[in-house]
Scaffold this motif. Structure first.
Motif, PDB file in Angstrom:
ATOM      1  N   UNK A 137       0.854  -1.185   0.000  1.00 58.13           N
ATOM      2  CA  UNK A 137       0.000   0.000   0.000  1.00 58.13           C
ATOM      3  C   UNK A 137       0.893   1.239   0.000  1.00 58.13           C
ATOM      4  N   UNK A 138       0.259   2.391  -0.055  1.00 63.09           N
ATOM      5  CA  UNK A 138       1.014   3.649   0.031  1.00 63.09           C
ATOM      6  C   UNK A 138       1.737   3.763   1.365  1.00 63.09           C
ATOM      7  N   UNK A 139       1.173   3.149   2.408  1.00 62.86           N
ATOM      8  CA  UNK A 139       1.819   3.201   3.721  1.00 62.86           C
ATOM      9  C   UNK A 139       3.167   2.492   3.695  1.00 62.86           C
ATOM     10  N   UNK A 140       3.251   1.388   2.970  1.00 62.45           N
ATOM     11  CA  UNK A 140       4.522   0.685   2.849  1.00 62.45           C
ATOM     12  C   UNK A 140       5.563   1.565   2.165  1.00 62.45           C
ATOM     13  N   UNK A 141       5.167   2.189   1.067  1.00 64.52           N
ATOM     14  CA  UNK A 141       6.090   3.050   0.331  1.00 64.52           C
ATOM     15  C   UNK A 141       6.525   4.234   1.190  1.00 64.52           C
ATOM     16  N   UNK A 146      10.878   6.885   4.437  1.00 65.47           N
ATOM     17  CA  UNK A 146      11.307   7.460   5.709  1.00 65.47           C
ATOM     18  C   UNK A 146      12.469   6.675   6.324  1.00 65.47           C
ATOM     19  N   UNK A 147      12.732   5.479   5.797  1.00 67.40           N
ATOM     20  CA  UNK A 147      13.802   4.641   6.358  1.00 67.40           C
ATOM     21  C   UNK A 147      15.074   4.681   5.517  1.00 67.40           C
ATOM     22  N   UNK A 232       6.563   5.879  10.753  1.00 65.80           N
ATOM     23  CA  UNK A 232       5.244   6.318  10.314  1.00 65.80           C
ATOM     24  C   UNK A 232       4.136   5.514  10.988  1.00 65.80           C
ATOM     25  N   UNK A 233       2.914   5.993  10.847  1.00 67.26           N
ATOM     26  CA  UNK A 233       1.764   5.314  11.454  1.00 67.26           C
ATOM     27  C   UNK A 233       1.551   3.928  10.856  1.00 67.26           C
ATOM     28  N   UNK A 237       0.465  -0.199  12.548  1.00 64.61           N
ATOM     29  CA  UNK A 237      -0.964  -0.497  12.476  1.00 64.61           C
ATOM     30  C   UNK A 237      -1.319  -1.925  12.886  1.00 64.61           C
ATOM     31  N   UNK A 238      -0.397  -2.869  12.765  1.00 68.74           N
ATOM     32  CA  UNK A 238      -0.713  -4.271  13.052  1.00 68.74           C
ATOM     33  C   UNK A 238      -0.239  -4.752  14.422  1.00 68.74           C
ATOM     34  N   UNK A 239       0.202  -3.847  15.275  1.00 70.19           N
ATOM     35  CA  UNK A 239       0.789  -4.266  16.546  1.00 70.19           C
ATOM     36  C   UNK A 239      -0.186  -5.065  17.388  1.00 70.19           C
ATOM     37  N   UNK A 240      -1.477  -4.794  17.260  1.00 66.15           N
ATOM     38  CA  UNK A 240      -2.474  -5.517  18.057  1.00 66.15           C
ATOM     39  C   UNK A 240      -2.458  -7.017  17.778  1.00 66.15           C
ATOM     40  N   UNK A 241      -1.945  -7.412  16.614  1.00 63.73           N
ATOM     41  CA  UNK A 241      -1.840  -8.848  16.299  1.00 63.73           C
ATOM     42  C   UNK A 241      -0.889  -9.550  17.271  1.00 63.73           C
ATOM     43  N   UNK A 242       0.091  -8.822  17.731  1.00 64.20           N
ATOM     44  CA  UNK A 242       1.165  -9.427  18.530  1.00 64.20           C
ATOM     45  C   UNK A 242       1.065  -9.059  20.016  1.00 64.20           C
TER      46      UNK A 242
END
Length: 285
Positions: A137-141, A146-147, A232-233, A237-242
């Motif tokens: 997604x755009x979030x990945x890009x 940013x890295x 970035x946000x 977003x997936x931290x709740x999985x872990x």
């Protein structure tokens, strides 16, 4: 005082009432324990506050070789410090940047003696590795852009030279220009910055290439800094999985919030700690 962990001496500092709940603050790159000074001033009013220079930084020993900077070793350092300053009770952990990355390793270890965890601007690299494998997604890009510095730090000759000659000697000016932050007094920042590149080289590629399953039942508070130019946000977003016992908070601040917003960081940490500290028994503090 110094705490030994796997042959490395770690410089440890304590403030506050030792009978109060213990909070261990873990700093990131290229900082030392001094990045927490403003936060410590606030938390020490109610807690036993512990800071330490991670291996390779400040007054702690600086081992050579990438193996000495791998995440399991760093997690054992945190455990050694926690065991030394709070042998009978689990500690609360607050960590920033690379301190947060390495603290995730400890928090997701079976049997971790950690009562609560506040993570600031430092995701678990294994969680990031799994996230990068989801549909692009755009979030990945955005996060990859940013890295950019992560790739730069892997350049074996150029990165240390640039840090040693250009960035490190002007680190205080760089922070003021980027975030209006006043750098903590660290005479070792040039060497710390060069040595700290081992953190990136020892861990990023292995963890992103082969991410492990890292779950925890420790109560986690995830603080997202809205003006963070590095984390970035999307990557959070997936931290709740872990970490199913997850509390999300935002703060209108840049990456070095412990320097620019110490009272706000202390308040967020104190609220999370208080929510996960049992009341004292009758007759106790």
């Amino acid at each position: 005082m110094f705490v030994e962990s796997e042959g490395v001496r770690l410089s440890v500092h304590e403030r506050g009432d030792r009978s109060a709940p213990t909070v261990v603050l873990v700093h990131g790159y290229p900082d030392t324990h001094r990045v927490w000074d403003g936060v410590v001033d606030v938390l020490a009013e109610d807690f036993h506050v512990v800071t330490y220079d991670v291996r390779g930084a400040g007054a702690s020993d600086k081992p050579r070789g990438l193996a000495a900077y791998r995440l399991p070793v760093l997690a054992r350092d945190l455990s050694a410090v926690a065991g030394a300053v709070s042998p009978d009770e689990p500690v609360h952990v607050v960590a920033h940047d690379w301190g947060s990355i390495q603290a995730w390793e400890a928090v997701t270890a079976p049997g971790a003696r950690i009562a609560s965890y506040t993570s600031i601007s430092g995701p678990c690299l294994d969680h990031v590795g799994h996230w990068l494998r989801t549909r692009p997604t755009a979030a990945h890009a955005r996060q990859l852009l940013h890295s950019w510095y992560v790739a730069a730090f892997h350049l074996p000759l150029v990165a240390p030279l640039v840090w040693r000659t250009l960035v490190g000697p002007r680190w205080g000016q760089v922070l003021r220009r980027l975030e209006g932050a006043r750098a903590h007094a660290s005479e070792s920042v040039v060497e710390d910055g060069v040595r700290g590149m081992s953190l990136y080289r020892a861990n990023f590629i292995p963890r992103l290439r082969s991410p492990r399953v890292r779950r925890t039942d420790v109560p986690v508070q995830l603080v997202h800094l809205l003006r963070d130019t590095y984390v970035t946000a999307g990557v959070l977003q997936d931290v709740h999985r872990w970490a199913p016992d997850l509390r999300r908070r935002t703060l209108d601040a840049g990456h070095w919030a412990p320097l620019t917003h110490p009272r706000e960081i202390a308040r967020l940490a104190a609220d999370h700690i208080a929510a996960h500290t049992p009341p004292p028994a009758s007759g106790e503090r």
